[in-house]
Design a protein around this motif. Sequence first.
Motif, PDB file in Angstrom:
ATOM      1  N   HIS A 287       8.175  -6.367  -4.656  1.00  0.00           N
ATOM      2  CA  HIS A 287       7.645  -7.662  -4.230  1.00  0.00           C
ATOM      3  C   HIS A 287       8.781  -8.659  -4.413  1.00  0.00           C
ATOM      4  O   HIS A 287       9.234  -8.863  -5.529  1.00  0.00           O
ATOM      5  CB  HIS A 287       6.441  -8.067  -5.082  1.00  0.00           C
TER       6      HIS A 287
ATOM      7  N   GLU B  51       3.338  -6.856  -1.041  1.00  0.00           N
ATOM      8  CA  GLU B  51       4.203  -5.791  -1.529  1.00  0.00           C
ATOM      9  C   GLU B  51       4.852  -5.052  -0.360  1.00  0.00           C
ATOM     10  O   GLU B  51       4.317  -4.999   0.734  1.00  0.00           O
ATOM     11  CB  GLU B  51       3.398  -4.804  -2.371  1.00  0.00           C
ATOM     12  N   HIS B  52       6.010  -4.476  -0.662  1.00  0.00           N
ATOM     13  CA  HIS B  52       6.741  -3.661   0.306  1.00  0.00           C
ATOM     14  C   HIS B  52       6.848  -2.248  -0.257  1.00  0.00           C
ATOM     15  O   HIS B  52       6.878  -2.057  -1.475  1.00  0.00           O
ATOM     16  CB  HIS B  52       8.134  -4.238   0.536  1.00  0.00           C
TER      17      HIS B  52
ATOM     18  N   ARG C  28       8.166   0.676  -4.663  1.00  0.00           N
ATOM     19  CA  ARG C  28       7.326  -0.497  -4.380  1.00  0.00           C
ATOM     20  C   ARG C  28       8.050  -1.735  -4.909  1.00  0.00           C
ATOM     21  O   ARG C  28       8.562  -1.718  -6.019  1.00  0.00           O
ATOM     22  CB  ARG C  28       5.971  -0.332  -5.055  1.00  0.00           C
TER      23      ARG C  28
ATOM     24  N   GLN D  80      14.261  -0.045   3.445  1.00  0.00           N
ATOM     25  CA  GLN D  80      13.481  -0.872   4.355  1.00  0.00           C
ATOM     26  C   GLN D  80      12.001  -0.555   4.160  1.00  0.00           C
ATOM     27  O   GLN D  80      11.619   0.604   3.993  1.00  0.00           O
ATOM     28  CB  GLN D  80      13.887  -0.599   5.792  1.00  0.00           C
ATOM     29  N   CYS D  81      11.172  -1.585   4.201  1.00  0.00           N
ATOM     30  CA  CYS D  81       9.728  -1.399   4.058  1.00  0.00           C
ATOM     31  C   CYS D  81       9.193  -0.581   5.227  1.00  0.00           C
ATOM     32  O   CYS D  81       9.530  -0.822   6.380  1.00  0.00           O
ATOM     33  CB  CYS D  81       9.033  -2.757   3.990  1.00  0.00           C
TER      34      CYS D  81
END
Length: 80
Positions: free
Chosen positions: A32, A12-13, A30, A2-3
């Motif tokens: 996207h 981005e997460h 990381r 989870q981000c």
Amino acid sequence: MQCQLSAHDKGEHFGLLTDAGAYGTALWLRWHGTNETELAVLPDCPVAAPGPGGEGCCLFADHTTQHTWEDALEEVSCTS
């Protein structure tokens, strides 16, 4: 994964993998979208909450959203 950033729809997460790296850095995942991911070693965010004994931010330097101690909607743990 989870981000860890505050709620956002675009961009981005980042998910924390481990903070056991070199002093002042952590290993992040990381991504996207849903197809491509990469590992990133990022320096820790140096910002702490105002006042004596202010809690430090659990994210990386220059992150795009609010600091973790500013998240009033839910309690955020640096190790979750």
